[in-house]
Design a protein around this motif. Structure first.
Motif, mmCIF file in Angstrom:
data_model
loop_
_atom_site.group_PDB
_atom_site.id
_atom_site.type_symbol
_atom_site.label_atom_id
_atom_site.label_comp_id
_atom_site.label_asym_id
_atom_site.label_seq_id
_atom_site.Cartn_x
_atom_site.Cartn_y
_atom_site.Cartn_z
ATOM 1 N N PRO A 254 -7.630 141.090 70.868
ATOM 2 C CA PRO A 254 -7.669 142.458 70.337
ATOM 3 C C PRO A 254 -6.685 142.683 69.197
ATOM 4 O O PRO A 254 -5.612 142.093 69.163
ATOM 5 C CB PRO A 254 -7.298 143.308 71.556
ATOM 6 N N ASP A 255 -7.088 143.544 68.268
ATOM 7 C CA ASP A 255 -6.226 143.913 67.147
ATOM 8 C C ASP A 255 -5.923 145.410 67.242
ATOM 9 O O ASP A 255 -6.381 146.102 68.155
ATOM 10 C CB ASP A 255 -6.899 143.554 65.819
ATOM 11 N N GLY A 256 -5.158 145.886 66.271
ATOM 12 C CA GLY A 256 -4.760 147.295 66.282
ATOM 13 C C GLY A 256 -5.944 148.231 66.242
ATOM 14 O O GLY A 256 -5.926 149.304 66.851
ATOM 15 N N ASP A 257 -6.996 147.834 65.536
ATOM 16 C CA ASP A 257 -8.153 148.722 65.390
ATOM 17 C C ASP A 257 -8.864 148.939 66.723
ATOM 18 O O ASP A 257 -9.095 150.077 67.131
ATOM 19 C CB ASP A 257 -9.126 148.145 64.347
ATOM 20 N N CYS A 258 -9.211 147.867 67.413
ATOM 21 C CA CYS A 258 -9.969 148.069 68.658
ATOM 22 C C CYS A 258 -9.095 148.711 69.734
ATOM 23 O O CYS A 258 -9.567 149.544 70.509
ATOM 24 C CB CYS A 258 -10.611 146.769 69.141
ATOM 25 N N THR B 182 -3.661 149.124 60.350
ATOM 26 C CA THR B 182 -3.735 147.689 60.575
ATOM 27 C C THR B 182 -5.036 147.116 60.010
ATOM 28 O O THR B 182 -5.027 146.095 59.333
ATOM 29 C CB THR B 182 -3.609 147.328 62.071
ATOM 30 N N ASP B 183 -6.162 147.769 60.273
ATOM 31 C CA ASP B 183 -7.437 147.183 59.829
ATOM 32 C C ASP B 183 -7.618 147.264 58.317
ATOM 33 O O ASP B 183 -8.276 146.412 57.725
ATOM 34 C CB ASP B 183 -8.619 147.846 60.537
ATOM 35 N N THR B 184 -7.039 148.280 57.677
ATOM 36 C CA THR B 184 -7.140 148.356 56.208
ATOM 37 C C THR B 184 -5.967 147.649 55.553
ATOM 38 O O THR B 184 -5.888 147.580 54.330
ATOM 39 C CB THR B 184 -7.144 149.817 55.706
ATOM 40 N N LEU C 105 -16.680 148.954 71.341
ATOM 41 C CA LEU C 105 -16.374 149.333 69.963
ATOM 42 C C LEU C 105 -15.680 148.196 69.218
ATOM 43 O O LEU C 105 -14.976 147.388 69.821
ATOM 44 C CB LEU C 105 -15.533 150.615 69.918
ATOM 45 N N ASP C 106 -15.935 148.130 67.911
ATOM 46 C CA ASP C 106 -15.285 147.167 67.019
ATOM 47 C C ASP C 106 -15.666 145.707 67.316
ATOM 48 O O ASP C 106 -15.056 144.795 66.787
ATOM 49 C CB ASP C 106 -13.758 147.341 67.069
ATOM 50 N N ALA C 107 -16.666 145.485 68.155
ATOM 51 C CA ALA C 107 -17.105 144.117 68.480
ATOM 52 C C ALA C 107 -18.449 143.873 67.793
ATOM 53 O O ALA C 107 -19.393 144.624 67.993
ATOM 54 C CB ALA C 107 -17.250 143.938 69.982
ATOM 55 N N ALA D 299 -11.995 151.040 58.877
ATOM 56 C CA ALA D 299 -11.581 150.772 60.256
ATOM 57 C C ALA D 299 -12.533 151.479 61.206
ATOM 58 O O ALA D 299 -13.094 152.528 60.877
ATOM 59 C CB ALA D 299 -10.152 151.256 60.502
ATOM 60 N N CYS D 300 -12.687 150.898 62.381
ATOM 61 C CA CYS D 300 -13.522 151.515 63.401
ATOM 62 C C CYS D 300 -12.980 152.902 63.748
ATOM 63 O O CYS D 300 -13.728 153.817 64.087
ATOM 64 C CB CYS D 300 -13.533 150.608 64.634
ATOM 65 N N SER D 301 -11.669 153.061 63.645
ATOM 66 C CA SER D 301 -11.055 154.326 64.039
ATOM 67 C C SER D 301 -11.495 155.483 63.145
ATOM 68 O O SER D 301 -11.423 156.636 63.550
ATOM 69 C CB SER D 301 -9.528 154.208 64.032
ATOM 70 N N ASP E 265 -19.458 150.488 65.796
ATOM 71 C CA ASP E 265 -18.858 149.371 65.062
ATOM 72 C C ASP E 265 -18.858 149.639 63.567
ATOM 73 O O ASP E 265 -19.534 150.543 63.073
ATOM 74 C CB ASP E 265 -19.623 148.070 65.370
ATOM 75 N N HIS E 266 -18.086 148.808 62.860
ATOM 76 C CA HIS E 266 -18.038 148.923 61.397
ATOM 77 C C HIS E 266 -18.229 147.563 60.728
ATOM 78 O O HIS E 266 -17.850 147.393 59.569
ATOM 79 C CB HIS E 266 -16.719 149.586 60.943
ATOM 80 N N HIS E 267 -18.763 146.592 61.455
ATOM 81 C CA HIS E 267 -19.025 145.279 60.872
ATOM 82 C C HIS E 267 -20.488 145.156 60.439
ATOM 83 O O HIS E 267 -21.355 145.824 60.978
ATOM 84 C CB HIS E 267 -18.709 144.176 61.883
ATOM 85 N N ARG E 268 -20.714 144.236 59.498
ATOM 86 C CA ARG E 268 -22.090 143.945 59.100
ATOM 87 C C ARG E 268 -22.785 143.164 60.211
ATOM 88 O O ARG E 268 -22.160 142.399 60.909
ATOM 89 C CB ARG E 268 -22.109 143.076 57.842
HETATM 90 MN MN LIG Z 1 -12.002 146.714 63.130
#
Ligand SMILES: [Mn+2]
Length: 314
Positions: free
Chosen positions: A26-30, A151-153, A80-82, A121-123, A101-104
């Motif tokens: 996990p990262d700060g975003d998720c 963190t994500d940006t 989320l974010d996965a 960011a997902c947030s 989510d925010h990924h392609r």
């Molecule tokens: Mn993210």
């Protein structure tokens, strides 16, 4: 089924007993997004918990430990974010009712799904979702969402940083988020172990093609020597980006099982997502990841071969 954010908010407000699943490593975003949403849902009177395969990184615990979670026997699952089932770890076979989510190329199937590709960011989406549900954003929620955003940006410098990222930041600032402390903690201060890993990474660099292609390695032995957890190295994959000539930079991180996680950063018109897809990975245009079964030195060679073909003619 992909739905509008309004419909998503409606369906979520109608649900109860929710379990929010954050992604592996996990990262700060998720983490920020998951715990912020949990706080909001609890404020709306719902029972809610947050889980994931790996523990919350220590750096975020001062915020997340204060979030009271419920024990729920048979929850409704929310991811989320996965970007893929694989990224949900031990929940890969789980049926998800909700997915944000925010990924392609998000490949998770969910009853209600909302994806904004390439938003910073997902947030940013979670903030809009909480507002759409008309749940007040407290300082605690704002701190979590801002941690995710910064963190994500990477301090608003990724290519996915948009006007919406800044608008979210402005709103969170007005809502009392600790802008100074969170930025400093997450993107500026480097503990001793982190500095040791950066030194080891610098030592390991292979720089070829006039500096346009570079690869580095972080091994499990490096982590032990620096007495730092892999989860405490958020942003380390951007280390290679500091090199001006770099067009493709790959940070190979040895996983506990001896396999390799290759994180790629690219410049110009080179799609990191497309290159990583060749090895079963994916991500964003200028930042993507893939995992190889090989140990790090071999994984580095494979990535160097693959990437060299994507460098533009000199
Ligand atoms: Mn993210």
């Amino acid at each position: 089924m992909t739905v509008s954010l309004e419909t998503f908010a409606e369906k979520l407000l109608a649900a109860d007993d929710l379990c929010i699943v954050y992604h592996i490593r996990p990262d700060g975003d998720c983490i920020g997004s998951a715990f912020a949403l949990a706080l909001a849902l609890k404020a709306a009177g719902k029972r809610c918990t947050v889980t994931g395969r790996d523990p919350v990184p220590n750096i975020h615990r001062y915020l997340t430990d204060r979030v009271p979670l419920d024990e729920i026997a048979d929850p409704v699952y929310f991811t989320l974010d996965a970007v893929s089932p694989y990224r949900t770890g031990n929940f890969a076979d789980q049926h998800f009712t909700f997915c944000i989510d925010h990924h392609r190329n998000n490949s998770i199937e969910a009853d209600y799904k909302y994806v904004e590709e390439d938003c910073g960011a997902c947030s940013e989406i979670i903030f809009k979702l909480i507002c759409a549900m008309k749940i007040p954003v407290t300082k605690e929620i704002a701190d979590l969402l801002y941690t995710a955003l910064i963190t994500d940006t990477q301090r608003f410098r990724t290519s996915d940083t948009t006007a919406q990222s800044f608008e979210t930041a402005a709103a969170l600032t007005r809502l009392g988020a600790d802008i100074f402390g969170i930025s400093r903690r997450n993107t500026f201060v480097k503990p001793r172990g982190r500095r040791m890993i950066e030194d080891a990474l610098r030592e390991s660099l292979h720089i070829t093609h006039d500096g346009r292609l570079m690869t580095g390695i972080i091994t499990q032995a490096d982590l032990r020597r620096a007495e730092i957890e892999d989860s405490e190295l958020e942003g380390i994959n951007s280390f290679v980006e500091q090199y001006e000539e770099m067009l493709i930079g790959v940070t190979v991180r040895e996983l506990p099982d001896g396999r390799s996680r290759c994180s790629m950063r690219t410049g110009g018109d080179i799609s990191a997502a497309a290159i990583c897809a060749l090895h079963g990975g994916g991500g964003h245009y200028h930042a993507a990841v893939c995992e190889l079964d090989e140990p790090p030195e071999l994984a580095r060679e494979i990535m160097e071969q693959t990437c060299a073909g994507y460098l533009p003619e000199e």
